[in-house]
Scaffold this active site. Structure first.
Site, PDB file in Angstrom:
ATOM      1  N   GLU A 246      -5.454  43.735  45.828  1.00  0.00           N
ATOM      2  CA  GLU A 246      -6.407  44.838  45.623  1.00  0.00           C
ATOM      3  C   GLU A 246      -7.575  44.250  44.847  1.00  0.00           C
ATOM      4  O   GLU A 246      -7.469  44.007  43.644  1.00  0.00           O
ATOM      5  CB  GLU A 246      -5.748  45.969  44.821  1.00  0.00           C
ATOM      6  CG  GLU A 246      -4.621  46.673  45.549  1.00  0.00           C
ATOM      7  CD  GLU A 246      -5.101  47.543  46.705  1.00  0.00           C
ATOM      8  OE1 GLU A 246      -6.318  47.610  46.956  1.00  0.00           O
ATOM      9  OE2 GLU A 246      -4.234  48.145  47.358  1.00  0.00           O
ATOM     10  N   CYS A 280     -12.582  50.062  40.270  1.00  0.00           N
ATOM     11  CA  CYS A 280     -12.742  49.322  41.534  1.00  0.00           C
ATOM     12  C   CYS A 280     -13.451  50.180  42.578  1.00  0.00           C
ATOM     13  O   CYS A 280     -14.434  49.759  43.159  1.00  0.00           O
ATOM     14  CB  CYS A 280     -11.398  48.818  42.034  1.00  0.00           C
ATOM     15  SG  CYS A 280     -10.144  50.093  42.105  1.00  0.00           S
TER      16      CYS A 280
HETATM   17  P1  NAD Z   1      -9.846  39.082  37.159  1.00  0.00           P
HETATM   18  O1  NAD Z   1      -9.747  38.675  38.589  1.00  0.00           O
HETATM   19  O2  NAD Z   1     -10.724  38.309  36.264  1.00  0.00           O
HETATM   20  O3  NAD Z   1      -8.396  39.057  36.469  1.00  0.00           O
HETATM   21  C1  NAD Z   1      -7.320  39.790  37.004  1.00  0.00           C
HETATM   22  C2  NAD Z   1      -6.021  39.144  36.560  1.00  0.00           C
HETATM   23  O4  NAD Z   1      -5.895  37.859  37.161  1.00  0.00           O
HETATM   24  C3  NAD Z   1      -5.868  38.932  35.052  1.00  0.00           C
HETATM   25  O5  NAD Z   1      -4.560  39.287  34.670  1.00  0.00           O
HETATM   26  C4  NAD Z   1      -6.094  37.434  34.906  1.00  0.00           C
HETATM   27  O6  NAD Z   1      -5.456  36.890  33.773  1.00  0.00           O
HETATM   28  C5  NAD Z   1      -5.460  36.913  36.188  1.00  0.00           C
HETATM   29  N1  NAD Z   1      -5.884  35.573  36.596  1.00  0.00           N
HETATM   30  C6  NAD Z   1      -6.926  34.825  36.142  1.00  0.00           C
HETATM   31  N2  NAD Z   1      -6.985  33.635  36.814  1.00  0.00           N
HETATM   32  C7  NAD Z   1      -5.968  33.654  37.710  1.00  0.00           C
HETATM   33  C8  NAD Z   1      -5.523  32.734  38.702  1.00  0.00           C
HETATM   34  N3  NAD Z   1      -6.131  31.549  38.910  1.00  0.00           N
HETATM   35  N4  NAD Z   1      -4.454  33.083  39.460  1.00  0.00           N
HETATM   36  C9  NAD Z   1      -3.826  34.271  39.297  1.00  0.00           C
HETATM   37  N5  NAD Z   1      -4.202  35.187  38.357  1.00  0.00           N
HETATM   38  C10 NAD Z   1      -5.266  34.875  37.577  1.00  0.00           C
HETATM   39  O7  NAD Z   1     -10.239  40.626  37.199  1.00  0.00           O
HETATM   40  P2  NAD Z   1     -10.624  41.588  35.973  1.00  0.00           P
HETATM   41  O8  NAD Z   1     -11.959  41.152  35.455  1.00  0.00           O
HETATM   42  O9  NAD Z   1      -9.478  41.668  35.040  1.00  0.00           O
HETATM   43  O10 NAD Z   1     -10.760  42.998  36.712  1.00  0.00           O
HETATM   44  C11 NAD Z   1     -11.945  43.427  37.309  1.00  0.00           C
HETATM   45  C12 NAD Z   1     -11.908  43.262  38.820  1.00  0.00           C
HETATM   46  O11 NAD Z   1     -10.747  43.894  39.355  1.00  0.00           O
HETATM   47  C13 NAD Z   1     -13.077  43.916  39.524  1.00  0.00           C
HETATM   48  O12 NAD Z   1     -13.566  43.071  40.524  1.00  0.00           O
HETATM   49  C14 NAD Z   1     -12.471  45.162  40.157  1.00  0.00           C
HETATM   50  O13 NAD Z   1     -13.171  45.663  41.261  1.00  0.00           O
HETATM   51  C15 NAD Z   1     -11.096  44.677  40.491  1.00  0.00           C
HETATM   52  N6  NAD Z   1     -10.159  45.796  40.633  1.00  0.00           N
HETATM   53  C16 NAD Z   1      -9.732  46.131  41.890  1.00  0.00           C
HETATM   54  C17 NAD Z   1      -8.897  47.226  42.077  1.00  0.00           C
HETATM   55  C18 NAD Z   1      -8.416  47.632  43.456  1.00  0.00           C
HETATM   56  O14 NAD Z   1      -7.490  48.430  43.555  1.00  0.00           O
HETATM   57  N7  NAD Z   1      -8.982  47.119  44.516  1.00  0.00           N
HETATM   58  C19 NAD Z   1      -8.480  47.966  40.976  1.00  0.00           C
HETATM   59  C20 NAD Z   1      -8.931  47.604  39.704  1.00  0.00           C
HETATM   60  C21 NAD Z   1      -9.767  46.500  39.555  1.00  0.00           C
END
Ligand code: NAD
Length: 468
Positions: A246, A280
């Site tokens: 997501e 999101c």
């Molecule tokens: P992010 O991608 O920076 O981080 C998300 C998670 O991934 C964190 O727990 C982080 O520690 C982890 N992470 C970091 N590097 C990683 C790697 N190499 N491999 C696996 N995991 C790793 O996102 P964010 O800044 O926390 O959240 C904001 C983003 O999330 C926005 O783009 C938003 O649109 C999206 N979002 C999407 C939905 C949806 O349902 N589509 C819902 C909420 C948020």
């Protein structure tokens, strides 16, 4: 101060080092979380793997009963978790804030508990019998973002447990505390090892990457940005994990010329600024027909001026600060760029600390950074259009495809246009209204797989045909 520990195999567990967690409203340290290494992650995965042997053999009724108990535990601790959430995330207690998020978490937990995926008999005749079963996958790794830490965790955990999987969850380093406490609480009603949590600061060790590569994790359910989603795909390729991704959205809302600006202003505002735009599926680009462009701008600005921004712990705040410095800097840069290209109708100047007031900028077009990129903060670009074909083409001109909306007095016309939008959810005269019984997911680079409903539940299972 919250000095939370991880829950691994039903017991509290620290790590060799810890990292601080700050309140984004004032920058003060409110607690710390364990900075886990590969050792703690391996322990959690081993515990989840061991617990899977008996958890996966429980009857459907037993699994359902435990999930109902999980929903009840959330309700019992809702106020406590809402306070932690506001302190670490910044969102207000009220409005669409922490209490609302806890209400959503309970609603999703209760609904998911009640779902089931019965086996089917495909054939039963003189030639033989064929049954089709849904089997759990094993250990599910859940990786969550910082915008709705509790609700998204529940979206991952409940369907995984309901279908007989065990879980290792890893929250964002920006918001680990509510998840740590929630997993501790939920372990009161779960057997040891069924639900484990690890936390880390994404410094020299990236737990999310290690989870995505881990040979003993069968599936990753990831909610976060599109670039990180790509990394999850790369890291998990070797072990061919099942994935639900997501990812980011850049949702367009299209206002048709027959809409009444005063009637839609409040819905447009919250569609864009809910959770301070850190949602999101929020309106991140607003396309308005030129005939009512100025009236919509005026109504939107007038409504925005009634909204109180402040410390989330203040019961009167409707919006809080931006959650973290990285996001604040990204947002500020996008707004600075947009100020040179468009016309600032509201806001546009950063506040104290991580506060940024709701910002509305008109006169922008596709190609401008604030229109093309996911701002994920309290800024809304408005784009004027002349005809609906042009608006639909501009809305679809994006690598993202999470949600979209049409605002019109003619609902039938809205439904027809919905078919032309390239995204997973389309709303008419509202935006972002998700439900636990309706599959939700992204088209294009907003990810793949869905959450919620029976379709979402099925993603935590694999089909098995039994011939006899
Ligand atoms: P992010 O991608 O920076 O981080 C998300 C998670 O991934 C964190 O727990 C982080 O520690 C982890 N992470 C970091 N590097 C990683 C790697 N190499 N491999 C696996 N995991 C790793 O996102 P964010 O800044 O926390 O959240 C904001 C983003 O999330 C926005 O783009 C938003 O649109 C999206 N979002 C999407 C939905 C949806 O349902 N589509 C819902 C909420 C948020």
């Amino acid at each position: 101060m919250f000095q939370s520990e991880m829950t691994i195999n039903g017991a509290q567990h620290d790590a060799p080092a810890r990292f601080d967690v700050r309140n984004p409203a004032n920058g003060k340290v409110i607690g710390s979380a364990p900075n886990a290494t590969r050792t703690e992650l391996d322990l959690a995965v081993a515990a989840a793997g061991a617990a899977f042997a008996s958890w996966s053999q429980k009857s459907d009724d037993e699994l359902q009963a435990v999930c109902v108990a999980v929903a009840a535990k959330l309700a019992e601790h809702a106020e406590e978790l809402a306070h932690i959430l506001t302190l670490e995330q910044g969102k207000p207690l009220n409005g669409f804030g922490s209490r609302w998020e806890m209400g959503g978490a309970q609603a999703w937990a209760a609904h998911t508990a009640a779902l089931s995926l019965p086996s089917r008999i495909l054939q039963d005749d003189s030639a033989g019998r064929v049954e089709l079963h849904r089997r759990p996958l094993g250990v599910v790794g859940s990786i969550t973002p910082w915008n709705f830490p509790v609700m998204i965790a529940i979206w991952h955990i409940l369907p995984a447990l309901r279908t007989g999987n065990t879980v290792v969850i890893k929250p964002s380093p920006s918001t680990p505390l509510a998840t740590l406490r929630m997993v501790q609480i939920l372990n009161d009603v779960l057997p040891p090892g069924v639900l484990n949590v690890v936390t880390g600061d994404d410094g020299t060790i990236n737990l999310g990457k290690l989870m995505s590569e881990h040979p003993k994790i069968s599936k990753i359910v990831f909610t976060g940005s599109t670039p990180t989603g790509r990394r999850v795909m790369q890291s998990s390729a070797e072990t061919m994990k099942r994935l639900t991704l997501e990812l980011g959205g850049n949702d367009a809302a299209i206002v048709l010329p027959d809409a009444d600006p005063r009637l839609i202003a409040e819905g447009l505002f919250w569609g864009a600024f809910m959770n301070n735009g850190q949602t999101c599926a929020a309106i991140k680009r607003l396309y308005v027909h030129e005939a009512i462009h100025d009236a919509v701008c005026d109504a939107l600005v007038a409504y925005a001026k009634t909204v109180t921004v402040g410390d989330g712990m203040d019961e009167g705040s409707a919006l809080g600060p931006v959650q973290n410095r990285m996001q604040f800097d990204k947002l500020s840069a996008l707004i600075e760029d947009a100020k040179d290209r468009g016309c600032v109708l509201l806001g546009g100047v950063p506040g104290e600390g991580l506060f940024y007031p709701p910002t509305i900028i008109a006169g922008l077009k596709n190609g401008d950074a604030l229109v093309n990129e996911e701002q994920f903060g309290p800024a809304l670009p408005i784009i004027s259009y002349k005809n609906v074909d042009e608006a639909i083409a501009a809305a679809n001109d994006s690598p993202n495809g999470l949600g979209g909306s049409i605002w019109t007095a003619n609902i039938e016309q809205g439904r027809k246009l919905a078919a032309r939008l390239e995204c997973g959810s389309v709303w008419i005269n509202k935006h972002g209204a998700i439900q636990p019984n309706v599959p939700f997911g992204g088209h294009k680079q907003s990810g793949f797989g869905v959450e919620f409903g029976e379709e979402g539940l099925a993603e935590y299972t694999e089909l098995q045909a039994v011939f006899s």
